[in-house]
Scaffold this motif. Structure first.
Motif, PDB file in Angstrom:
ATOM      1  N   GLU A  77       0.768  -1.116  -0.003  1.00 38.07           N
ATOM      2  CA  GLU A  77       0.044  -0.090   0.051  1.00 38.07           C
ATOM      3  C   GLU A  77       1.057   1.243  -0.014  1.00 38.07           C
ATOM      4  OE1 GLU A  77      -4.038  -1.680   2.231  1.00 38.07           O
ATOM      5  OE2 GLU A  77      -2.710  -0.320   3.209  1.00 38.07           O
ATOM      6  N   MET A  78       0.347   2.266  -0.624  1.00 40.28           N
ATOM      7  CA  MET A  78       0.971   3.671  -0.614  1.00 40.28           C
ATOM      8  C   MET A  78       1.417   4.085   0.681  1.00 40.28           C
ATOM      9  SD  MET A  78      -0.409   6.952  -2.364  1.00 40.28           S
ATOM     10  CE  MET A  78      -1.823   7.042  -1.485  1.00 40.28           C
ATOM     11  N   GLY A  79       2.622   4.459   0.910  1.00 40.42           N
ATOM     12  CA  GLY A  79       3.103   5.084   2.240  1.00 40.42           C
ATOM     13  C   GLY A  79       4.007   4.036   3.077  1.00 40.42           C
ATOM     14  N   GLN A  80       3.942   2.585   2.600  1.00 37.95           N
ATOM     15  CA  GLN A  80       4.588   1.596   3.276  1.00 37.95           C
ATOM     16  C   GLN A  80       6.163   1.570   2.715  1.00 37.95           C
ATOM     17  OE1 GLN A  80       3.081  -0.687   5.728  1.00 37.95           O
ATOM     18  NE2 GLN A  80       1.863   1.044   5.526  1.00 37.95           N
ATOM     19  N   GLU A  81       6.848   0.919   3.534  1.00 34.81           N
ATOM     20  CA  GLU A  81       8.389   0.913   3.304  1.00 34.81           C
ATOM     21  C   GLU A  81       8.544  -0.536   2.497  1.00 34.81           C
ATOM     22  OE1 GLU A  81      11.443   1.335   6.283  1.00 34.81           O
ATOM     23  OE2 GLU A  81      12.110  -0.425   5.574  1.00 34.81           O
ATOM     24  N   LYS A 116      16.319  10.713  -4.475  1.00 36.87           N
ATOM     25  CA  LYS A 116      16.948  10.564  -3.182  1.00 36.87           C
ATOM     26  C   LYS A 116      16.015  10.988  -1.914  1.00 36.87           C
ATOM     27  CE  LYS A 116      21.225  10.357  -5.027  1.00 36.87           C
ATOM     28  NZ  LYS A 116      20.942  10.921  -6.147  1.00 36.87           N
ATOM     29  N   ASP A 117      14.855  11.449  -2.252  1.00 36.31           N
ATOM     30  CA  ASP A 117      14.097  11.793  -1.166  1.00 36.31           C
ATOM     31  C   ASP A 117      13.490  10.234  -0.493  1.00 36.31           C
ATOM     32  OD1 ASP A 117      11.143  12.942  -2.722  1.00 36.31           O
ATOM     33  OD2 ASP A 117      12.648  11.506  -3.330  1.00 36.31           O
ATOM     34  N   ARG A 118      13.158   9.264  -1.289  1.00 37.41           N
ATOM     35  CA  ARG A 118      12.398   8.275  -1.057  1.00 37.41           C
ATOM     36  C   ARG A 118      13.221   6.841  -1.176  1.00 37.41           C
ATOM     37  NH1 ARG A 118       8.510   6.890  -3.533  1.00 37.41           N
ATOM     38  NH2 ARG A 118       8.948   7.919  -5.553  1.00 37.41           N
ATOM     39  N   PHE A 119      14.277   6.694  -2.037  1.00 34.27           N
ATOM     40  CA  PHE A 119      14.881   5.813  -2.586  1.00 34.27           C
ATOM     41  C   PHE A 119      16.488   5.463  -1.740  1.00 34.27           C
ATOM     42  CE2 PHE A 119      12.723   3.730  -6.173  1.00 34.27           C
ATOM     43  CZ  PHE A 119      11.845   4.636  -6.201  1.00 34.27           C
ATOM     44  N   SER A 120      16.980   4.568  -1.408  1.00 33.52           N
ATOM     45  CA  SER A 120      18.091   4.113  -0.891  1.00 33.52           C
ATOM     46  C   SER A 120      18.750   2.973  -1.331  1.00 33.52           C
ATOM     47  CB  SER A 120      18.142   4.293   0.497  1.00 33.52           C
ATOM     48  OG  SER A 120      17.398   3.508   1.286  1.00 33.52           O
ATOM     49  N   ALA A 121      19.970   2.956  -1.878  1.00 30.19           N
ATOM     50  CA  ALA A 121      20.541   1.677  -2.030  1.00 30.19           C
ATOM     51  C   ALA A 121      21.854   1.257  -1.195  1.00 30.19           C
ATOM     52  CB  ALA A 121      20.815   1.748  -3.522  1.00 30.19           C
ATOM     53  N   GLU A 122      21.854   0.350  -0.713  1.00 30.73           N
ATOM     54  CA  GLU A 122      23.201  -0.118   0.112  1.00 30.73           C
ATOM     55  C   GLU A 122      23.698  -1.345  -0.467  1.00 30.73           C
ATOM     56  OE1 GLU A 122      22.031   2.159   4.135  1.00 30.73           O
ATOM     57  OE2 GLU A 122      21.737  -0.142   4.177  1.00 30.73           O
ATOM     58  N   ALA A 151      22.758  -6.939  -1.837  1.00 33.67           N
ATOM     59  CA  ALA A 151      22.653  -5.369  -2.209  1.00 33.67           C
ATOM     60  C   ALA A 151      21.141  -4.984  -1.808  1.00 33.67           C
ATOM     61  CB  ALA A 151      22.881  -5.170  -3.726  1.00 33.67           C
ATOM     62  N   THR A 152      20.881  -4.079  -1.093  1.00 35.52           N
ATOM     63  CA  THR A 152      19.322  -3.738  -1.117  1.00 35.52           C
ATOM     64  C   THR A 152      18.932  -2.594  -1.378  1.00 35.52           C
ATOM     65  OG1 THR A 152      19.950  -2.376   1.045  1.00 35.52           O
ATOM     66  CG2 THR A 152      19.539  -4.977   1.083  1.00 35.52           C
ATOM     67  N   LEU A 153      17.772  -2.429  -1.970  1.00 33.73           N
ATOM     68  CA  LEU A 153      17.044  -1.168  -2.511  1.00 33.73           C
ATOM     69  C   LEU A 153      15.994  -0.860  -1.692  1.00 33.73           C
ATOM     70  CD1 LEU A 153      17.077   0.976  -4.820  1.00 33.73           C
ATOM     71  CD2 LEU A 153      15.578  -0.373  -6.172  1.00 33.73           C
ATOM     72  N   LYS A 154      15.604   0.254  -1.166  1.00 35.65           N
ATOM     73  CA  LYS A 154      14.551   0.588  -0.197  1.00 35.65           C
ATOM     74  C   LYS A 154      13.863   1.766  -0.791  1.00 35.65           C
ATOM     75  CE  LYS A 154      15.641  -0.295   4.148  1.00 35.65           C
ATOM     76  NZ  LYS A 154      16.059  -0.236   5.550  1.00 35.65           N
ATOM     77  N   ILE A 155      12.591   1.695  -0.614  1.00 37.64           N
ATOM     78  CA  ILE A 155      11.883   2.739  -0.827  1.00 37.64           C
ATOM     79  C   ILE A 155      10.987   3.065   0.261  1.00 37.64           C
ATOM     80  CG2 ILE A 155      10.048   3.698  -2.489  1.00 37.64           C
ATOM     81  CD1 ILE A 155      10.599   1.517  -4.516  1.00 37.64           C
ATOM     82  N   GLN A 156      10.858   4.410   0.817  1.00 40.14           N
ATOM     83  CA  GLN A 156      10.111   4.782   1.815  1.00 40.14           C
ATOM     84  C   GLN A 156       9.992   6.443   1.765  1.00 40.14           C
ATOM     85  OE1 GLN A 156       8.798   3.669   4.351  1.00 40.14           O
ATOM     86  NE2 GLN A 156       8.452   5.524   5.599  1.00 40.14           N
ATOM     87  N   PRO A 157       8.805   6.730   1.755  1.00 42.13           N
ATOM     88  CA  PRO A 157       7.323   5.768   1.698  1.00 42.13           C
ATOM     89  C   PRO A 157       7.191   5.634   0.193  1.00 42.13           C
ATOM     90  CG  PRO A 157       7.055   8.038   1.851  1.00 42.13           C
ATOM     91  CD  PRO A 157       8.381   8.007   1.951  1.00 42.13           C
ATOM     92  N   TYR A 185      11.971  -3.791 -10.758  1.00 39.98           N
ATOM     93  CA  TYR A 185      13.219  -3.671 -10.623  1.00 39.98           C
ATOM     94  C   TYR A 185      14.299  -4.541 -10.702  1.00 39.98           C
ATOM     95  CZ  TYR A 185      11.019   0.570  -8.495  1.00 39.98           C
ATOM     96  OH  TYR A 185      10.237   1.717  -8.302  1.00 39.98           O
ATOM     97  N   PHE A 186      15.479  -4.368 -11.299  1.00 37.70           N
ATOM     98  CA  PHE A 186      16.265  -5.523 -11.769  1.00 37.70           C
ATOM     99  C   PHE A 186      17.480  -5.180 -11.136  1.00 37.70           C
ATOM    100  CE2 PHE A 186      14.361  -8.010 -14.695  1.00 37.70           C
ATOM    101  CZ  PHE A 186      13.354  -7.391 -15.485  1.00 37.70           C
TER     102      PHE A 186
END
Lengths: 114, 114
Positions: free
Chosen positions: A14-18, A62-68, A75-81, A90-91
């Motif tokens: 759902e929208m807003g979730q991580e 940059k405001d919602r995506f981060s990669a580490e 490797a991780t890709l995170k979207i919040q929110p 996403y590949f």
């Protein structure tokens, strides 16, 4: 048979979730890419790591995506929110870091944000 | 900076007919060229690559491509296509001396009809 492994394969949220997407690159590969694929934009480079260091993330919001890369095997890709416009495939891809060698792609994570 | 243009977004063809998927690139330096194939719900996988030497490169599944430096092209061909060749095809370029980030074209959807 060495391959890039991505989890999950499908994610509905759902929208807003991580959202966190994971990638296990091929053992011995020192470069990792994150791409986003949509019908409208095609393949977009989001982030590029070499020896676990982020070298290019100019394509990533940059405001919602981060990669580490916590270690060489993850490797991780995170979207919040998350937002509906983030819906895409996403590949993750990995490679040996030489110009004459190809990138090896995972199967992708299909993200749907409702 | 380099760029890649795939001139056709979609190519319909009948089974057993020949096909050519076009790719043009621009770069001020020498390049390495790749063709990838993406089957439905899968990641990209390498079809063939041109590094140097013979300008005619043979790949998997009966595909071949010809590097033409004067026309800055790397067109993909197959003399007789099969239903199973239905997929998205991507041309990609690395520039010599550049970063290890491939530039991808927008892709060409090959649709093989029985």
């Amino acid at each position: 048979d060495a391959r890039v492994t991505q989890t999950p394969r499908d994610k509905v949220t759902e929208m807003g979730q991580e959202v966190t997407m994971r990638c296990q690159p091929i053992l011995g590969h020192n470069t990792v890419f994150w791409y986003r694929q949509t019908m409208m934009q095609g393949l977009e480079l989001l982030a590029y790591f070499r020896n676990r260091a982020p070298l290019d993330d100019s394509g990533m919001p940059k405001d919602r995506f981060s990669a580490e890369m916590p270690d060489a095997t993850l490797a991780t890709l995170k979207i919040q929110p998350s937002e509906p416009r983030d819906s895409a495939v996403y590949f993750c891809a990995s490679g040996l870091g030489h110009l004459n060698t190809e990138a090896f792609f995972g199967q992708g994570t299909r993200l749907t944000v409702v | 900076a380099q760029s890649v243009t795939q001139l056709d977004s979609q190519v319909p063809v009948f089974e057993e007919a020949p096909v050519e998927l076009r790719c043009n690139y621009s770069s001020s330096v020498s390049v390495y060229l790749f063709w990838y194939v993406q089957y439905p719900n899968q990641g990209l996988q390498l079809l063939l690559k041109y590094l140097s030497g013979s300008t005619l490169v043979k790949g998997i599944n009966g595909f071949e491509a010809e590097f033409n430096k004067s026309q800055t092209s790397f067109h993909l061909r197959k003399p007789s296509v099969h239903i199973s060749d239905t997929a998205e095809y991507f041309c990609a370029v690395y520039a010599s001396g550049g970063s290890y980030i491939p530039t991808f074209g927008r892709g060409t959807s090959l649709i093989v009809h029985p």
